[in-house]
Design a protein around this motif. Structure first.
Motif, PDB file in Angstrom:
ATOM      1  N   PRO A 146       0.798  -1.207   0.000  1.00  0.00           N
ATOM      2  CA  PRO A 146       0.000   0.000   0.000  1.00  0.00           C
ATOM      3  C   PRO A 146       0.838   1.267   0.000  1.00  0.00           C
ATOM      4  O   PRO A 146       0.346   2.339  -0.289  1.00  0.00           O
ATOM      5  N   SER A 147       2.136   1.168   0.367  1.00  0.00           N
ATOM      6  CA  SER A 147       2.987   2.359   0.377  1.00  0.00           C
ATOM      7  C   SER A 147       3.277   2.848  -1.032  1.00  0.00           C
ATOM      8  O   SER A 147       3.780   3.955  -1.212  1.00  0.00           O
ATOM      9  N   ARG A 148       2.983   2.030  -2.033  1.00  0.00           N
ATOM     10  CA  ARG A 148       3.229   2.430  -3.413  1.00  0.00           C
ATOM     11  C   ARG A 148       1.917   2.485  -4.184  1.00  0.00           C
ATOM     12  O   ARG A 148       1.820   2.063  -5.331  1.00  0.00           O
ATOM     13  N   LEU A 149       0.878   2.976  -3.550  1.00  0.00           N
ATOM     14  CA  LEU A 149      -0.423   3.062  -4.205  1.00  0.00           C
ATOM     15  C   LEU A 149      -0.384   4.072  -5.348  1.00  0.00           C
ATOM     16  O   LEU A 149       0.303   5.092  -5.263  1.00  0.00           O
ATOM     17  N   PRO A 150      -1.144   3.809  -6.414  1.00  0.00           N
ATOM     18  CA  PRO A 150      -1.254   4.789  -7.498  1.00  0.00           C
ATOM     19  C   PRO A 150      -1.852   6.103  -6.972  1.00  0.00           C
ATOM     20  O   PRO A 150      -2.573   6.121  -5.971  1.00  0.00           O
ATOM     21  N   LYS A 151      -1.578   7.175  -7.672  1.00  0.00           N
ATOM     22  CA  LYS A 151      -2.090   8.484  -7.290  1.00  0.00           C
ATOM     23  C   LYS A 151      -3.615   8.460  -7.237  1.00  0.00           C
ATOM     24  O   LYS A 151      -4.276   7.933  -8.137  1.00  0.00           O
ATOM     25  N   GLY A 152      -4.184   9.012  -6.170  1.00  0.00           N
ATOM     26  CA  GLY A 152      -5.627   9.083  -6.018  1.00  0.00           C
ATOM     27  C   GLY A 152      -6.220   7.984  -5.163  1.00  0.00           C
ATOM     28  O   GLY A 152      -7.395   8.056  -4.789  1.00  0.00           O
ATOM     29  N   LEU A 153      -5.420   6.947  -4.842  1.00  0.00           N
ATOM     30  CA  LEU A 153      -5.887   5.870  -3.970  1.00  0.00           C
ATOM     31  C   LEU A 153      -5.297   6.055  -2.573  1.00  0.00           C
ATOM     32  O   LEU A 153      -4.157   6.472  -2.430  1.00  0.00           O
ATOM     33  N   SER A 154      -6.094   5.727  -1.558  1.00  0.00           N
ATOM     34  CA  SER A 154      -5.626   5.875  -0.178  1.00  0.00           C
ATOM     35  C   SER A 154      -5.550   4.522   0.507  1.00  0.00           C
ATOM     36  O   SER A 154      -6.319   3.607   0.210  1.00  0.00           O
ATOM     37  N   LEU A 197     -10.807  -1.871  -6.914  1.00  0.00           N
ATOM     38  CA  LEU A 197     -10.920  -3.288  -7.243  1.00  0.00           C
ATOM     39  C   LEU A 197      -9.940  -3.687  -8.354  1.00  0.00           C
ATOM     40  O   LEU A 197      -9.318  -4.755  -8.297  1.00  0.00           O
ATOM     41  N   GLU A 198      -9.766  -2.816  -9.334  1.00  0.00           N
ATOM     42  CA  GLU A 198      -8.833  -3.107 -10.413  1.00  0.00           C
ATOM     43  C   GLU A 198      -7.394  -3.079  -9.903  1.00  0.00           C
ATOM     44  O   GLU A 198      -6.549  -3.864 -10.355  1.00  0.00           O
ATOM     45  N   TYR A 199      -7.105  -2.187  -8.944  1.00  0.00           N
ATOM     46  CA  TYR A 199      -5.767  -2.178  -8.350  1.00  0.00           C
ATOM     47  C   TYR A 199      -5.497  -3.490  -7.624  1.00  0.00           C
ATOM     48  O   TYR A 199      -4.412  -4.084  -7.748  1.00  0.00           O
ATOM     49  N   LEU A 200      -6.484  -3.958  -6.866  1.00  0.00           N
ATOM     50  CA  LEU A 200      -6.327  -5.233  -6.165  1.00  0.00           C
ATOM     51  C   LEU A 200      -6.148  -6.385  -7.149  1.00  0.00           C
ATOM     52  O   LEU A 200      -5.424  -7.348  -6.868  1.00  0.00           O
ATOM     53  N   SER A 201      -6.777  -6.279  -8.310  1.00  0.00           N
ATOM     54  CA  SER A 201      -6.578  -7.278  -9.358  1.00  0.00           C
ATOM     55  C   SER A 201      -5.154  -7.204  -9.906  1.00  0.00           C
ATOM     56  O   SER A 201      -4.503  -8.226 -10.119  1.00  0.00           O
ATOM     57  N   ASP A 202      -4.653  -5.981 -10.115  1.00  0.00           N
ATOM     58  CA  ASP A 202      -3.307  -5.791 -10.653  1.00  0.00           C
ATOM     59  C   ASP A 202      -2.238  -6.392  -9.755  1.00  0.00           C
ATOM     60  O   ASP A 202      -1.197  -6.862 -10.234  1.00  0.00           O
ATOM     61  N   ASP A 204      -2.725  -8.938  -7.804  1.00  0.00           N
ATOM     62  CA  ASP A 204      -3.071 -10.361  -7.600  1.00  0.00           C
ATOM     63  C   ASP A 204      -3.735 -10.658  -6.259  1.00  0.00           C
ATOM     64  O   ASP A 204      -3.647 -11.775  -5.754  1.00  0.00           O
ATOM     65  N   LYS A 205      -4.422  -9.682  -5.693  1.00  0.00           N
ATOM     66  CA  LYS A 205      -5.141  -9.957  -4.448  1.00  0.00           C
ATOM     67  C   LYS A 205      -6.572 -10.400  -4.702  1.00  0.00           C
ATOM     68  O   LYS A 205      -7.195 -10.966  -3.811  1.00  0.00           O
ATOM     69  N   VAL A 206      -7.109 -10.101  -5.877  1.00  0.00           N
ATOM     70  CA  VAL A 206      -8.461 -10.540  -6.190  1.00  0.00           C
ATOM     71  C   VAL A 206      -8.479 -11.251  -7.533  1.00  0.00           C
ATOM     72  O   VAL A 206      -7.618 -11.029  -8.393  1.00  0.00           O
ATOM     73  N   LEU A 207      -9.471 -12.106  -7.690  1.00  0.00           N
ATOM     74  CA  LEU A 207      -9.734 -12.774  -8.959  1.00  0.00           C
ATOM     75  C   LEU A 207     -10.890 -12.067  -9.647  1.00  0.00           C
ATOM     76  O   LEU A 207     -11.840 -11.643  -8.987  1.00  0.00           O
ATOM     77  N   VAL A 208     -10.814 -11.952 -10.955  1.00  0.00           N
ATOM     78  CA  VAL A 208     -11.850 -11.267 -11.730  1.00  0.00           C
ATOM     79  C   VAL A 208     -12.545 -12.273 -12.638  1.00  0.00           C
ATOM     80  O   VAL A 208     -11.898 -13.093 -13.293  1.00  0.00           O
ATOM     81  N   SER A 209     -13.870 -12.205 -12.653  1.00  0.00           N
ATOM     82  CA  SER A 209     -14.662 -13.033 -13.569  1.00  0.00           C
ATOM     83  C   SER A 209     -15.656 -12.122 -14.284  1.00  0.00           C
ATOM     84  O   SER A 209     -15.848 -10.963 -13.896  1.00  0.00           O
ATOM     85  N   ARG A 217     -23.037  -5.111 -22.076  1.00  0.00           N
ATOM     86  CA  ARG A 217     -21.666  -5.551 -21.879  1.00  0.00           C
ATOM     87  C   ARG A 217     -21.568  -6.424 -20.632  1.00  0.00           C
ATOM     88  O   ARG A 217     -22.310  -6.230 -19.674  1.00  0.00           O
ATOM     89  N   PRO A 218     -20.623  -7.383 -20.618  1.00  0.00           N
ATOM     90  CA  PRO A 218     -20.452  -8.223 -19.427  1.00  0.00           C
ATOM     91  C   PRO A 218     -19.967  -7.392 -18.239  1.00  0.00           C
ATOM     92  O   PRO A 218     -19.242  -6.409 -18.406  1.00  0.00           O
ATOM     93  N   GLU A 219     -20.398  -7.770 -17.057  1.00  0.00           N
ATOM     94  CA  GLU A 219     -20.020  -7.060 -15.841  1.00  0.00           C
ATOM     95  C   GLU A 219     -18.859  -7.781 -15.169  1.00  0.00           C
ATOM     96  O   GLU A 219     -18.845  -8.997 -15.050  1.00  0.00           O
ATOM     97  N   ARG A 220     -17.861  -6.996 -14.718  1.00  0.00           N
ATOM     98  CA  ARG A 220     -16.708  -7.568 -14.042  1.00  0.00           C
ATOM     99  C   ARG A 220     -17.043  -7.805 -12.567  1.00  0.00           C
ATOM    100  O   ARG A 220     -17.568  -6.910 -11.897  1.00  0.00           O
ATOM    101  N   LEU A 221     -16.723  -9.005 -12.088  1.00  0.00           N
ATOM    102  CA  LEU A 221     -16.983  -9.374 -10.701  1.00  0.00           C
ATOM    103  C   LEU A 221     -15.668  -9.690 -10.012  1.00  0.00           C
ATOM    104  O   LEU A 221     -14.757 -10.255 -10.614  1.00  0.00           O
ATOM    105  N   TYR A 222     -15.580  -9.349  -8.728  1.00  0.00           N
ATOM    106  CA  TYR A 222     -14.327  -9.453  -8.001  1.00  0.00           C
ATOM    107  C   TYR A 222     -14.502 -10.251  -6.712  1.00  0.00           C
ATOM    108  O   TYR A 222     -15.498 -10.093  -6.017  1.00  0.00           O
TER     109      TYR A 222
END
Length: 226
Positions: A146-154, A197-202, A204-209, A217-222
């Protein structure tokens, strides 16, 4: 295509694991062995990239084969698959450089997750001339910092999103949530929820289906990785 050697003394279990590997994109089984001698011969002849190695083999422990394997193929990787639950066995596997230790019995999804992680890490490191810290962290099984979070995320909001995912998983381990559902649970906007959620996917903390539903359009689930 990554070549996999399946080593297990149980013929039926070896057949099941062979079927599992064949269902994971990017992998193919190049051989099956049921004894230590067969395993050494198959490593020599088939030249696998990865060995799925059982600990309990006739007359020996599979962990004793890791060093001889690497005398034949120095960069060979080993994923230990066993019913052995003793901490000493796990520690020895780690010290021997096993990429993972998967305890039997397990479902296809558990092996698929580890194979996918192995392939993605291998490809990322192979493509980079110099390894970034995030790639190194993933290679060693870390999920990001978390110390290297992208800008705008807390850090605080990220922890809230993870906690919500844990609560969902505690009710139903297979349940996943959409960005809209996460927004409802946390009070943030849908776009903000999706960013976390996309950051957590990046990392590898979450799986996306994908949920294709009936229209649109298909909905992304986490859902959190176990």
């Amino acid at each position: 295509m990554l070549k996999v050697l399946v080593v297990d003394d149980d013929f039926m279990v070896a057949r099941v694991h062979t079927g599992f590997v064949g269902k994971v994109p990017g992998f193919e089984v190049c051989g099956v062995a049921h004894t230590a001698q067969e395993a050494l011969e198959k490593v020599e002849s088939a030249r696998p990239d990865l060995v799925l190695l059982d600990v309990h083999l006739p007359g020996v422990t599979g962990l004793d084969l890791i060093a001889p394997f690497r005398e034949i193929i120095p960069d060979l990787d080993v994923l230990v698959i066993t019913s052995e639950r003793e901490a000493e066995s796990v520690q020895r596997a780690l010290r021997s450089g096993a990429v993972h230790y998967l305890i039997k019995p397990f479902k296809f999804a558990a092996l698929q997750e580890r194979l996918d992680h192995y392939r993605h890490t291998r490809e990322a490191l192979a493509a980079a001339q110099e390894a970034e810290q995030d790639a190194v962290d993933k290679a060693f099984g870390l999920r990001g910092s978390p110390s290297r979070l992208p800008k705008g995320l807390s850090t605080e909001t990220l922890a809230t999103v993870e906690q919500q995912l844990r609560e969902v998983g505690s009710d139903d381990p297979g349940r996943a949530v959409s960005a809209s559902a996460m927004a409802d649970r946390t009070g943030m906007s849908r776009s903000s929820a999706r960013r976390y959620l996309e950051y957590l996917s990046d990392i590898d903390k979450v799986l996306v289906s994908l949920d294709y539903g009936s229209v649109g359009r298909p909905e992304r689930l986490y859902r959190l990785r176990r």
